[in-house]
Design a protein around this motif. Structure first.
Motif, PDB file in Angstrom:
ATOM      1  N   GLU A  91     -70.693  31.886 -39.878  1.00 28.12           N
ATOM      2  CA  GLU A  91     -70.104  30.539 -39.915  1.00 28.12           C
ATOM      3  C   GLU A  91     -70.939  29.553 -40.750  1.00 28.12           C
ATOM      4  O   GLU A  91     -72.029  29.887 -41.229  1.00 28.12           O
ATOM      5  N   SER A  92     -70.403  28.330 -40.887  1.00 26.47           N
ATOM      6  CA  SER A  92     -71.022  27.307 -41.731  1.00 26.47           C
ATOM      7  C   SER A  92     -72.392  26.859 -41.189  1.00 26.47           C
ATOM      8  O   SER A  92     -72.512  26.503 -40.011  1.00 26.47           O
ATOM      9  N   LEU A  93     -73.377  26.876 -42.075  1.00 23.78           N
ATOM     10  CA  LEU A  93     -74.714  26.416 -41.683  1.00 23.78           C
ATOM     11  C   LEU A  93     -74.704  24.908 -41.383  1.00 23.78           C
ATOM     12  O   LEU A  93     -75.286  24.454 -40.393  1.00 23.78           O
ATOM     13  N   TYR A  94     -74.013  24.140 -42.229  1.00 20.93           N
ATOM     14  CA  TYR A  94     -73.954  22.692 -41.996  1.00 20.93           C
ATOM     15  C   TYR A  94     -73.338  22.384 -40.626  1.00 20.93           C
ATOM     16  O   TYR A  94     -73.727  21.445 -39.952  1.00 20.93           O
ATOM     17  N   ARG A  95     -72.346  23.197 -40.255  1.00 20.64           N
ATOM     18  CA  ARG A  95     -71.709  22.975 -38.947  1.00 20.64           C
ATOM     19  C   ARG A  95     -72.676  23.257 -37.809  1.00 20.64           C
ATOM     20  O   ARG A  95     -72.748  22.499 -36.851  1.00 20.64           O
ATOM     21  N   ARG A 110     -80.932  34.265 -46.329  1.00 18.03           N
ATOM     22  CA  ARG A 110     -80.235  34.627 -47.572  1.00 18.03           C
ATOM     23  C   ARG A 110     -78.844  35.121 -47.216  1.00 18.03           C
ATOM     24  O   ARG A 110     -78.693  36.016 -46.373  1.00 18.03           O
ATOM     25  N   ARG A 111     -77.844  34.481 -47.846  1.00 15.13           N
ATOM     26  CA  ARG A 111     -76.458  34.858 -47.537  1.00 15.13           C
ATOM     27  C   ARG A 111     -75.659  35.135 -48.803  1.00 15.13           C
ATOM     28  O   ARG A 111     -75.860  34.465 -49.819  1.00 15.13           O
ATOM     29  N   ALA A 112     -74.768  36.119 -48.720  1.00 14.73           N
ATOM     30  CA  ALA A 112     -73.768  36.306 -49.779  1.00 14.73           C
ATOM     31  C   ALA A 112     -72.529  35.570 -49.295  1.00 14.73           C
ATOM     32  O   ALA A 112     -72.066  35.800 -48.182  1.00 14.73           O
ATOM     33  N   ARG A 113     -72.045  34.644 -50.104  1.00 14.78           N
ATOM     34  CA  ARG A 113     -70.911  33.817 -49.690  1.00 14.78           C
ATOM     35  C   ARG A 113     -69.616  34.337 -50.300  1.00 14.78           C
ATOM     36  O   ARG A 113     -69.576  34.683 -51.484  1.00 14.78           O
ATOM     37  N   THR A 114     -68.566  34.338 -49.501  1.00 14.22           N
ATOM     38  CA  THR A 114     -67.292  34.879 -49.984  1.00 14.22           C
ATOM     39  C   THR A 114     -66.152  33.873 -49.780  1.00 14.22           C
ATOM     40  O   THR A 114     -66.225  32.990 -48.932  1.00 14.22           O
ATOM     41  N   LEU A 145     -74.639  33.610 -54.075  1.00 14.20           N
ATOM     42  CA  LEU A 145     -75.761  34.019 -53.225  1.00 14.20           C
ATOM     43  C   LEU A 145     -76.544  32.759 -52.904  1.00 14.20           C
ATOM     44  O   LEU A 145     -76.814  31.961 -53.813  1.00 14.20           O
ATOM     45  N   GLU A 146     -76.903  32.583 -51.645  1.00 17.21           N
ATOM     46  CA  GLU A 146     -77.611  31.360 -51.275  1.00 17.21           C
ATOM     47  C   GLU A 146     -78.867  31.676 -50.476  1.00 17.21           C
ATOM     48  O   GLU A 146     -78.801  32.408 -49.481  1.00 17.21           O
ATOM     49  N   ASP A 147     -79.977  31.122 -50.936  1.00 15.94           N
ATOM     50  CA  ASP A 147     -81.235  31.204 -50.190  1.00 15.94           C
ATOM     51  C   ASP A 147     -81.503  29.824 -49.618  1.00 15.94           C
ATOM     52  O   ASP A 147     -81.708  28.869 -50.370  1.00 15.94           O
ATOM     53  N   SER A 151     -70.306  21.264 -48.284  1.00 11.00           N
ATOM     54  CA  SER A 151     -70.853  22.589 -47.989  1.00 11.00           C
ATOM     55  C   SER A 151     -69.992  23.627 -48.701  1.00 11.00           C
ATOM     56  O   SER A 151     -68.860  23.339 -49.117  1.00 11.00           O
ATOM     57  N   PHE A 152     -70.497  24.831 -48.788  1.00 10.30           N
ATOM     58  CA  PHE A 152     -69.726  25.923 -49.372  1.00 10.30           C
ATOM     59  C   PHE A 152     -68.395  26.066 -48.623  1.00 10.30           C
ATOM     60  O   PHE A 152     -67.326  26.167 -49.238  1.00 10.30           O
ATOM     61  N   SER A 153     -68.460  26.047 -47.292  1.00 11.69           N
ATOM     62  CA  SER A 153     -67.234  26.236 -46.496  1.00 11.69           C
ATOM     63  C   SER A 153     -66.203  25.146 -46.806  1.00 11.69           C
ATOM     64  O   SER A 153     -65.008  25.431 -46.939  1.00 11.69           O
ATOM     65  N   GLU A 154     -66.672  23.898 -46.936  1.00 15.83           N
ATOM     66  CA  GLU A 154     -65.734  22.811 -47.248  1.00 15.83           C
ATOM     67  C   GLU A 154     -65.095  23.017 -48.625  1.00 15.83           C
ATOM     68  O   GLU A 154     -63.892  22.826 -48.800  1.00 15.83           O
ATOM     69  N   VAL A 200     -84.084  18.308 -44.756  1.00 14.58           N
ATOM     70  CA  VAL A 200     -83.403  19.194 -43.811  1.00 14.58           C
ATOM     71  C   VAL A 200     -83.351  20.624 -44.335  1.00 14.58           C
ATOM     72  O   VAL A 200     -83.641  21.574 -43.614  1.00 14.58           O
ATOM     73  N   GLU A 201     -82.984  20.763 -45.586  1.00 14.81           N
ATOM     74  CA  GLU A 201     -82.828  22.106 -46.158  1.00 14.81           C
ATOM     75  C   GLU A 201     -83.188  22.071 -47.632  1.00 14.81           C
ATOM     76  O   GLU A 201     -82.867  21.108 -48.327  1.00 14.81           O
ATOM     77  N   TYR A 202     -83.855  23.128 -48.084  1.00 19.41           N
ATOM     78  CA  TYR A 202     -83.967  23.344 -49.527  1.00 19.41           C
ATOM     79  C   TYR A 202     -83.220  24.643 -49.815  1.00 19.41           C
ATOM     80  O   TYR A 202     -83.450  25.652 -49.126  1.00 19.41           O
TER      81      TYR A 202
HETATM   82  C1  GLP Z   1     -73.805  24.466 -50.274  1.00 22.95           C
HETATM   83  C2  GLP Z   1     -75.247  24.095 -50.549  1.00 22.95           C
HETATM   84  C3  GLP Z   1     -76.233  24.857 -49.695  1.00 22.95           C
HETATM   85  C4  GLP Z   1     -75.808  24.861 -48.241  1.00 22.95           C
HETATM   86  C5  GLP Z   1     -74.379  25.318 -48.102  1.00 22.95           C
HETATM   87  C6  GLP Z   1     -73.914  25.188 -46.659  1.00 22.95           C
HETATM   88  O1  GLP Z   1     -73.468  25.683 -50.847  1.00 22.95           O
HETATM   89  N1  GLP Z   1     -75.592  24.294 -51.946  1.00 22.95           N
HETATM   90  O2  GLP Z   1     -77.468  24.202 -49.798  1.00 22.95           O
HETATM   91  O3  GLP Z   1     -76.632  25.742 -47.507  1.00 22.95           O
HETATM   92  O4  GLP Z   1     -73.525  24.521 -48.882  1.00 22.95           O
HETATM   93  O5  GLP Z   1     -72.657  25.787 -46.593  1.00 22.95           O
HETATM   94  P1  GLP Z   1     -72.028  26.262 -45.220  1.00 22.95           P
HETATM   95  O6  GLP Z   1     -72.047  25.070 -44.316  1.00 22.95           O
HETATM   96  O7  GLP Z   1     -70.674  26.752 -45.578  1.00 22.95           O
HETATM   97  O8  GLP Z   1     -72.925  27.364 -44.687  1.00 22.95           O
END
Ligand code: GLP
Length: 237
Positions: A158-162, A126-130, A138-140, A82-85, A215-217
């Motif tokens: 917080e993390s979407l995957y979490r 839609r999120r701006a990631r920092t 930018l993530e949709d 994930s982005f957070s990881e 699960v996610e696109y």
């Molecule tokens: C990556 C993937 C995205 C996913 C994101 C989740 O950036 N490309 O598809 O949404 O990780 O990151 P987080 O769990 O930090 O929100």
């Protein structure tokens, strides 16, 4: 001409060594004039060397202020992270600001990705990631509301995957991902605090759980000056 190229290449390599040997990010390089005097070359030769370093993302220029060492890029391995990881691996604090949350009809394209019918609703986030507060991407994200009831009211910094794992018991196991070169549209550039039309990576990922449910696109645009991709590749037989 060839002579000038060789000289600028020599100077470029020297500057790469100096930067690699531990110049701190954002420290200032000597002026073009000082470099020209020190290396006994013309200003044009110095400019050529700096132009290449700038294109390679090793330095950046600020008009009227000089040339500075660029921050190292984030290494994005092609693993299912994930982005957070990714940010935590680099010792950076991940963050996000949620720009859009909405429920929209899937339509044909998203319907096919998420395996729902075109008239079904999907969540769009839609999120701006920092990273340490600096905008990176930018993530949709598009998800199926039937799998994640109420998710749209739950997303914050917080993390979407979490959230998917802890709140919905949904673990992403594998994904299809594609990457292509892109540029930042002016609106994206503003959100990412980068110059309009600067280079970017466009990444799309469809993620699946162990039962192969979509699960996610997601479509992500990463700043080209702050990322590089790393692959472990094996020779085919
Ligand atoms: C990556 C993937 C995205 C996913 C994101 C989740 O950036 N490309 O598809 O949404 O990780 O990151 P987080 O769990 O930090 O929100």
């Amino acid at each position: 001409m060839a002579e000038q190229h060789t000289k600028s290449e020599r100077l470029r390599r020297h500057l790469v060594d100096v930067i690699d040997q531990g110049l701190e990010p954002h420290s200032k390089l000597p002026t073009e004039r000082d470099l020209a005097v020190e290396f006994e070359v013309s200003r044009l030769t110095v400019r050529r060397a700096l132009d290449r370093l700038e294109h390679e993302g090793l330095v950046y220029r600020v008009q009227g202020a000089g040339t500075f060492v660029a921050a190292p890029r984030i290494t994005k391995s092609v693993e299912l992270t994930s982005f957070s990881e990714d940010m935590r691996t680099r010792g950076l604090e991940p963050g996000s600001s949620v720009l859009v949350t909405e429920t929209i009809p899937a339509g044909a394209r998203l319907g096919a990705k998420l395996r729902v019918s075109p008239s079904d609703d999907v969540f769009h986030i839609r999120r701006a990631r920092t990273a340490d507060g600096e905008p990176m991407a930018l993530e949709d994200s598009y998800l199926n509301p039937r799998l994640f009831p109420g998710l749209i009211d739950n997303v914050g910094g917080e993390s979407l995957y979490r959230i998917l794992e802890t709140e919905y018991g949904m673990r992403i196991e594998w994904a299809e991902q594609s990457v292509h070169a892109s540029v930042l549209e002016p609106e994206q550039a503003e959100l990412l605090d980068a110059p309009p039309f600067s280079p970017a990576f466009f990444v799309s990922r469809t993620s699946y759980d162990a039962q192969d449910r979509a699960v996610e696109y997601a479509e992500s645009t990463y700043r080209g000056d702050r990322y590089h991709y790393e692959f472990k590749i094996h020779r085919s037989r």
